[in-house]
Design a protein around this motif. Structure first.
Motif, PDB file in Angstrom:
ATOM      1  N   ARG A 295     -57.518   3.981 -83.964  1.00  0.00           N
ATOM      2  CA  ARG A 295     -57.764   3.530 -85.331  1.00  0.00           C
ATOM      3  C   ARG A 295     -56.563   2.728 -85.794  1.00  0.00           C
ATOM      4  NH1 ARG A 295     -57.688   7.298 -89.138  1.00  0.00           N
ATOM      5  NH2 ARG A 295     -58.658   5.882 -90.608  1.00  0.00           N
ATOM      6  N   PHE A 296     -56.800   1.797 -86.733  1.00  0.00           N
ATOM      7  CA  PHE A 296     -55.716   0.904 -87.127  1.00  0.00           C
ATOM      8  C   PHE A 296     -55.657   0.644 -88.633  1.00  0.00           C
ATOM      9  CE2 PHE A 296     -59.435  -1.308 -85.525  1.00  0.00           C
ATOM     10  CZ  PHE A 296     -59.767  -2.189 -86.545  1.00  0.00           C
ATOM     11  N   HIS A 297     -56.543   1.266 -89.415  1.00  0.00           N
ATOM     12  CA  HIS A 297     -56.477   1.122 -90.866  1.00  0.00           C
ATOM     13  C   HIS A 297     -57.349   2.181 -91.514  1.00  0.00           C
ATOM     14  CE1 HIS A 297     -60.448  -1.119 -91.742  1.00  0.00           C
ATOM     15  NE2 HIS A 297     -60.483  -0.839 -90.461  1.00  0.00           N
ATOM     16  N   ASP A 298     -57.207   2.310 -92.836  1.00  0.00           N
ATOM     17  CA  ASP A 298     -58.072   3.207 -93.606  1.00  0.00           C
ATOM     18  C   ASP A 298     -59.344   2.448 -93.947  1.00  0.00           C
ATOM     19  OD1 ASP A 298     -59.399   4.802 -95.401  1.00  0.00           O
ATOM     20  OD2 ASP A 298     -57.737   4.981 -96.827  1.00  0.00           O
ATOM     21  N   GLU A 299     -60.423   2.780 -93.292  1.00  0.00           N
ATOM     22  CA  GLU A 299     -61.674   2.048 -93.435  1.00  0.00           C
ATOM     23  C   GLU A 299     -62.267   2.134 -94.836  1.00  0.00           C
ATOM     24  OE1 GLU A 299     -61.446   3.742 -89.184  1.00  0.00           O
ATOM     25  OE2 GLU A 299     -60.958   4.394 -91.232  1.00  0.00           O
ATOM     26  N   THR A 300     -61.904   3.149 -95.594  1.00  0.00           N
ATOM     27  CA  THR A 300     -62.521   3.340 -96.906  1.00  0.00           C
ATOM     28  C   THR A 300     -61.922   2.449 -97.993  1.00  0.00           C
ATOM     29  OG1 THR A 300     -61.049   5.174 -97.526  1.00  0.00           O
ATOM     30  CG2 THR A 300     -63.061   5.730 -96.332  1.00  0.00           C
ATOM     31  N   TYR A 303     -64.433  -3.245 -97.131  1.00  0.00           N
ATOM     32  CA  TYR A 303     -64.822  -4.055 -95.981  1.00  0.00           C
ATOM     33  C   TYR A 303     -64.240  -5.449 -96.026  1.00  0.00           C
ATOM     34  CZ  TYR A 303     -68.559  -5.441 -99.291  1.00  0.00           C
ATOM     35  OH  TYR A 303     -69.268  -5.855-100.390  1.00  0.00           O
ATOM     36  N   SER A 304     -63.834  -5.917 -97.221  1.00  0.00           N
ATOM     37  CA  SER A 304     -63.299  -7.265 -97.312  1.00  0.00           C
ATOM     38  C   SER A 304     -61.938  -7.353 -96.630  1.00  0.00           C
ATOM     39  CB  SER A 304     -63.190  -7.696 -98.778  1.00  0.00           C
ATOM     40  OG  SER A 304     -62.757  -9.041 -98.872  1.00  0.00           O
ATOM     41  N   GLU A 305     -60.998  -6.499 -97.031  1.00  0.00           N
ATOM     42  CA  GLU A 305     -59.685  -6.513 -96.405  1.00  0.00           C
ATOM     43  C   GLU A 305     -59.738  -6.057 -94.956  1.00  0.00           C
ATOM     44  OE1 GLU A 305     -59.265  -3.335 -99.684  1.00  0.00           O
ATOM     45  OE2 GLU A 305     -60.769  -4.809 -99.097  1.00  0.00           O
ATOM     46  N   ALA A 306     -60.801  -5.315 -94.582  1.00  0.00           N
ATOM     47  CA  ALA A 306     -60.961  -4.897 -93.194  1.00  0.00           C
ATOM     48  C   ALA A 306     -61.078  -6.095 -92.259  1.00  0.00           C
ATOM     49  CB  ALA A 306     -62.189  -4.001 -93.051  1.00  0.00           C
ATOM     50  N   ALA A 307     -61.592  -7.215 -92.761  1.00  0.00           N
ATOM     51  CA  ALA A 307     -61.711  -8.414 -91.929  1.00  0.00           C
ATOM     52  C   ALA A 307     -60.360  -8.819 -91.366  1.00  0.00           C
ATOM     53  CB  ALA A 307     -62.317  -9.557 -92.738  1.00  0.00           C
ATOM     54  N   VAL A 308     -59.331  -8.799 -92.214  1.00  0.00           N
ATOM     55  CA  VAL A 308     -57.987  -9.185 -91.780  1.00  0.00           C
ATOM     56  C   VAL A 308     -57.452  -8.176 -90.777  1.00  0.00           C
ATOM     57  CG1 VAL A 308     -55.639  -9.676 -92.556  1.00  0.00           C
ATOM     58  CG2 VAL A 308     -57.587 -10.349 -93.964  1.00  0.00           C
ATOM     59  N   GLN A 309     -57.705  -6.892 -91.036  1.00  0.00           N
ATOM     60  CA  GLN A 309     -57.234  -5.841 -90.130  1.00  0.00           C
ATOM     61  C   GLN A 309     -57.886  -5.977 -88.751  1.00  0.00           C
ATOM     62  OE1 GLN A 309     -54.924  -3.652 -90.755  1.00  0.00           O
ATOM     63  NE2 GLN A 309     -54.676  -3.810 -92.976  1.00  0.00           N
ATOM     64  N   VAL A 310     -59.177  -6.227 -88.725  1.00  0.00           N
ATOM     65  CA  VAL A 310     -59.880  -6.366 -87.446  1.00  0.00           C
ATOM     66  C   VAL A 310     -59.384  -7.589 -86.682  1.00  0.00           C
ATOM     67  CG1 VAL A 310     -62.135  -6.831 -86.380  1.00  0.00           C
ATOM     68  CG2 VAL A 310     -61.932  -5.094 -88.179  1.00  0.00           C
ATOM     69  N   LEU A 311     -59.233  -8.705 -87.386  1.00  0.00           N
ATOM     70  CA  LEU A 311     -58.793  -9.930 -86.726  1.00  0.00           C
ATOM     71  C   LEU A 311     -57.388  -9.812 -86.157  1.00  0.00           C
ATOM     72  CD1 LEU A 311     -60.266 -12.564 -89.193  1.00  0.00           C
ATOM     73  CD2 LEU A 311     -61.001 -12.157 -86.835  1.00  0.00           C
ATOM     74  N   ALA A 312     -56.596  -8.876 -86.697  1.00  0.00           N
ATOM     75  CA  ALA A 312     -55.228  -8.677 -86.202  1.00  0.00           C
ATOM     76  C   ALA A 312     -55.187  -7.858 -84.910  1.00  0.00           C
ATOM     77  CB  ALA A 312     -54.383  -7.990 -87.267  1.00  0.00           C
ATOM     78  N   GLN A 313     -56.311  -7.295 -84.500  1.00  0.00           N
ATOM     79  CA  GLN A 313     -56.368  -6.498 -83.273  1.00  0.00           C
ATOM     80  C   GLN A 313     -56.496  -7.405 -82.042  1.00  0.00           C
ATOM     81  OE1 GLN A 313     -55.652  -3.233 -83.762  1.00  0.00           O
ATOM     82  NE2 GLN A 313     -55.509  -4.106 -85.843  1.00  0.00           N
ATOM     83  N   PRO A 314     -56.220  -6.866 -80.856  1.00  0.00           N
ATOM     84  CA  PRO A 314     -56.351  -7.686 -79.645  1.00  0.00           C
ATOM     85  C   PRO A 314     -57.717  -8.360 -79.561  1.00  0.00           C
ATOM     86  CG  PRO A 314     -55.289  -5.599 -79.120  1.00  0.00           C
ATOM     87  CD  PRO A 314     -55.730  -5.511 -80.561  1.00  0.00           C
ATOM     88  N   ASP A 315     -57.688  -9.680 -79.383  1.00  0.00           N
ATOM     89  CA  ASP A 315     -58.893 -10.508 -79.294  1.00  0.00           C
ATOM     90  C   ASP A 315     -59.724 -10.504 -80.569  1.00  0.00           C
ATOM     91  OD1 ASP A 315     -58.323 -11.113 -76.580  1.00  0.00           O
ATOM     92  OD2 ASP A 315     -59.255  -9.231 -75.954  1.00  0.00           O
ATOM     93  N   GLY A 316     -59.184  -9.974 -81.679  1.00  0.00           N
ATOM     94  CA  GLY A 316     -59.921  -9.954 -82.941  1.00  0.00           C
ATOM     95  C   GLY A 316     -61.169  -9.103 -82.885  1.00  0.00           C
ATOM     96  N   ILE A 317     -61.140  -8.038 -82.087  1.00  0.00           N
ATOM     97  CA  ILE A 317     -62.324  -7.214 -81.847  1.00  0.00           C
ATOM     98  C   ILE A 317     -62.056  -5.767 -82.234  1.00  0.00           C
ATOM     99  CG2 ILE A 317     -63.790  -6.231 -80.018  1.00  0.00           C
ATOM    100  CD1 ILE A 317     -64.481  -9.099 -80.752  1.00  0.00           C
ATOM    101  N   ALA A 379     -54.355  14.526 -95.271  1.00  0.00           N
ATOM    102  CA  ALA A 379     -54.774  13.147 -95.057  1.00  0.00           C
ATOM    103  C   ALA A 379     -54.178  12.595 -93.775  1.00  0.00           C
ATOM    104  CB  ALA A 379     -54.345  12.293 -96.247  1.00  0.00           C
ATOM    105  N   GLN A 380     -54.842  11.606 -93.213  1.00  0.00           N
ATOM    106  CA  GLN A 380     -54.319  10.907 -92.050  1.00  0.00           C
ATOM    107  C   GLN A 380     -53.091  10.094 -92.468  1.00  0.00           C
ATOM    108  OE1 GLN A 380     -55.984  11.134 -88.871  1.00  0.00           O
ATOM    109  NE2 GLN A 380     -56.790  12.836 -90.058  1.00  0.00           N
ATOM    110  N   PRO A 381     -52.313   9.656 -91.477  1.00  0.00           N
ATOM    111  CA  PRO A 381     -51.145   8.822 -91.808  1.00  0.00           C
ATOM    112  C   PRO A 381     -51.489   7.579 -92.615  1.00  0.00           C
ATOM    113  CG  PRO A 381     -51.019   9.588 -89.543  1.00  0.00           C
ATOM    114  CD  PRO A 381     -52.362  10.010 -90.050  1.00  0.00           C
ATOM    115  N   ASP A 382     -52.701   7.038 -92.407  1.00  0.00           N
ATOM    116  CA  ASP A 382     -53.082   5.847 -93.166  1.00  0.00           C
ATOM    117  C   ASP A 382     -53.686   6.177 -94.519  1.00  0.00           C
ATOM    118  OD1 ASP A 382     -55.696   6.696 -92.656  1.00  0.00           O
ATOM    119  OD2 ASP A 382     -55.971   5.335 -90.975  1.00  0.00           O
ATOM    120  N   GLY A 383     -53.765   7.466 -94.867  1.00  0.00           N
ATOM    121  CA  GLY A 383     -54.246   7.873 -96.177  1.00  0.00           C
ATOM    122  C   GLY A 383     -55.666   8.387 -96.199  1.00  0.00           C
TER     123      GLY A 383
END
Length: 489
Positions: A295-300, A303-317, A379-383
């Protein structure tokens, strides 16, 4: 902030004249037949004001048809029918502003929050829209169940219903009419528009009031690269008609622009199938993991800011991972069912199979799932905290981050009149929906679920009220002028 450097090949002109030689005249011209333009047209019809809607495509669709079709609104008839009686415009406005970290335009937030409920009620009472409220879960940032939809739960169904209502009302919608020129007199009063037909002919329409409802600039790659560099290489999940026309006209007129860094992204664009997967799965306990199984972010958070988080992952996936109860929830949304029907859903009977599907180390993935269990107590480290652990069989969908539509545009007063640089209003030029600056602030994280259709429907509703007043005044002035002329004055 300006959009300097935008696509030079895009012809969007301003012409000055005392009069326009036009084939047809209407009280109100509306550029764009999406949710904003069609809502405005219906509201104008209801008060007896004639209008013409101009649409570039052969069949109106726009961003609305590509959306989920969900509209947030407080204190509506539909809410009360479902026993939701503790919502209000003030509470909704507070939620909008909280998501935007206080960065949204206060007057516009209040105007939209107060207008959207009456707008949906008017569409229901006068035009038969059978709204339901999605009350099984809360979308990110909303403190009450207020997301309205038609029973089909798609943007395409919303567009079809709007078009049917407009057709039933006899409102003219001129398709395949690409507006490229605004005609104004020397006092900045719009007198008409010019538009191109498919065979290259130029035609003109005279009007007393003009409403720009032609959306934002998400489909203009050069403007996106300049203004939203983090989305320059992202998949565009919006409509090609989002070409920045309103902004280009605004720059030519010297109007004020606002929040050009604001936009709606989405961290759950199914790839390679190209479909939208509902974020309800994330809100109710699903997770996103990257190619490494982490996991790499707090999904809750949204979904808008999640786009940036996903694109920052390897291959944007990333992979959306969930289980049987959440699959049942997802299958309540037609967009997900469509994605499933074309092979997007993977079923895995064990963690080992899930790891093989994702292409990650089983031990790393197991550790990710194990950590979810710790969320019971803390809570998880990401909140984020979890109420339960995912259980086999597991389901996975491969996703990437996408840009859907922009939230910046022409700065407008709460009545949707376009503002000059000095804050004064143009006499009869209105902008609403994606053509105007929205209520998401100036960054991706400011987007509250549904802000796009909120701006479209509430903006169209407010613009119609302003246009009706202005058109009535223009008609009265003409009658007085004709009377004086006939009397020799």
């Amino acid at each position: 902030m300006t959009a300097t450097g935008s696509t030079s090949a895009l012809k969007r002109e301003i012409r000055r004249a005392s009069r326009i030689d036009a084939e047809v005249r209407t009280s109100v011209a509306i550029v764009g037949a999406g949710a904003c333009g069609l809502t405005a047209a219906l509201m104008l019809h209801d008060v007896g004001i004639d209008c013409v809607v101009l649409e570039r495509d052969a069949v109106p669709s726009g961003s609305t048809a590509l959306s989920s079709g969900f509209i947030p609104a407080p204190d509506t008839r539909a809410q009360r029918a479902q026993g939701i009686v503790d919502d209000s415009a003030d509470r909704f406005a507070a939620d909008i502003q909280a998501k935007a970290h206080g960065d949204a335009a206060p007057a516009l937030v209040q105007a939209y929050a107060q207008a959207i409920g009456p707008a949906l009620d008017a569409l229901q009472q006068r035009h038969g829209f059978d709204w339901i409220v999605l009350d099984g879960f809360l979308y990110p940032g909303h403190s009450r169940h207020r997301m309205h939809a038609l029973p089909q739960k798609t943007g395409a169904a919303l567009m079809a219903r709007l078009q049917a209502a407009v057709e039933a009302a006899g409102i003219p919608v001129l398709t395949q009419a690409l507006v490229d020129t605004l005609w104004l007199d020397t006092e900045d009063r719009v007198i008409g528009v010019g538009y191109q037909r498919p065979d290259g002919r130029e035609e003109r329409l005279a009007c007393d009031v003009l409403l720009l409802a032609c959306n934002g600039f998400g489909g203009n790659a050069e403007m996106v690269s300049t203004l939203l560099p983090e989305m320059a290489d992202a998949t565009f999940g919006g409509h090609a008609g989002n070409d920045g026309s309103a902004i280009l006209w605004g720059e030519a007129l010297g109007t004020r622009l606002r929040d050009l860094g604001g936009y709606q992204g989405h961290g759950s664009w199914v790839t390679p199938q190209g479909a939208l997967m509902t974020w309800a799965v994330m809100m109710e306990g699903g997770i996103q993991v990257n190619r490494e199984g982490r996991r790499f972010h707090d999904e809750t958070r949204g979904y808008s800011e999640a786009a940036v988080q996903v694109l920052a992952q390897p291959d944007g996936i990333a992979w959306n991972v969930f289980d049987t109860p959440l699959l049942a929830l997802a299958r309540g949304f037609p967009d997900f069912c469509e994605a499933e029907s074309v092979g997007a859903l993977r079923r895995c009977e064990s963690v080992a199979q899930l790891a093989a599907c994702i292409g990650c180390d089983e031990i790393v993935l197991q550790a990710t799932l194990d950590v979810m269990g710790m969320g019971y107590a803390s809570a998880q480290p990401d909140g984020r905290s979890f109420s339960r652990v995912l259980a086999a069989p597991y389901f996975a969908v491969k996703v990437t981050g996408a840009l859907f539509h922009t939230q910046g545009g022409l700065d407008v007063a709460p009545d949707m009149r376009v503002l000059r640089q000095d804050g004064s209003v143009l006499p009869n030029l209105l902008a609403a929906g994606g053509a105007a600056g929205g209520v998401s602030g100036n960054a991706v994280w400011g987007y509250l679920s549904g802000n796009g259709l909120l701006s479209a429907v509430a903006g169209g509703y407010l613009a119609a009220a302003t246009a009706a007043t202005a058109a009535t005044a223009a008609t009265a002035a003409k009658l007085i002028g004709n009377l004086k002329e006939s009397n020799g004055e």
